[in-house]
Design a protein around this motif. Structure first.
Motif, short mmCIF file in Angstrom:
data_model
loop_
_atom_site.label_atom_id
_atom_site.label_comp_id
_atom_site.label_asym_id
_atom_site.label_seq_id
_atom_site.Cartn_x
_atom_site.Cartn_y
_atom_site.Cartn_z
N ARG A 107 -23.00 -37.18 16.92
CA ARG A 107 -23.86 -38.36 17.24
C ARG A 107 -25.79 -37.49 16.57
O ARG A 107 -26.01 -37.50 14.91
N ALA A 108 -25.43 -36.54 17.57
CA ALA A 108 -26.68 -35.64 16.51
C ALA A 108 -27.35 -34.88 15.50
O ALA A 108 -27.65 -34.80 14.22
N ALA A 109 -25.29 -34.35 15.41
CA ALA A 109 -24.65 -33.62 14.10
C ALA A 109 -24.57 -34.45 13.13
O ALA A 109 -24.86 -34.45 11.78
N GLY A 110 -24.79 -35.85 13.21
CA GLY A 110 -24.87 -36.94 11.62
C GLY A 110 -23.62 -36.87 11.87
O GLY A 110 -22.75 -37.94 10.76
N ALA A 111 -22.49 -36.82 12.29
CA ALA A 111 -21.06 -37.63 12.09
C ALA A 111 -20.89 -38.77 12.57
O ALA A 111 -21.57 -39.54 13.73
#
Length: 116
Positions: A92-96
């Motif tokens: 999630r932090a990677a934007g997935a």
């Protein structure tokens, strides 16, 4: 950039960014044995390339694993809930915006691994 412990802004998550997640890894601490970190080295599909590289031997964790990169969290088990939570937070932090999950239905698991 956001850290794994702080979720990104909602608009930072993209449905165009897909991550594939395989839930069949195991370790002796959680599962009593290595699972999928220790598979057999398969031959390359191109016989000319395969002739230059050994195949058939079994990988020997923890130093020799079935992955191109060594996990920063160590050789995890996908049955470890805390590890799974951390991995999902990192995604999630990677934007997935999409996680594609591979799973075995009950009774079909490789090496007795159930991923339901």
């Amino acid at each position: 950039s956001p850290s794994p412990s702080s979720p990104p802004q909602e608009d930072a998550v993209s449905d165009s960014l897909h991550i594939f997640y395989y839930a069949w890894f195991g370790n002796p601490k959680v599962d009593g044995k290595w699972m999928h970190w220790d598979h057999q080295v398969l031959p390359h599909w191109d016989h000319m390339i395969g002739a230059r590289h050994p195949s058939g031997r079994m990988l020997n964790p923890p130093a020799d694993i079935g992955a191109n990169f060594y996990p920063a969290r160590g050789l995890y088990s996908t049955k470890d809930a805390a590890m799974l939570d951390g991995q999902m937070a990192e995604m999630r932090a990677a934007g997935a915006g999409v996680v594609v999950m591979s799973w075995w239905r009950k009774g079909w698991g490789s090496e007795g691994i159930e991923t339901d």
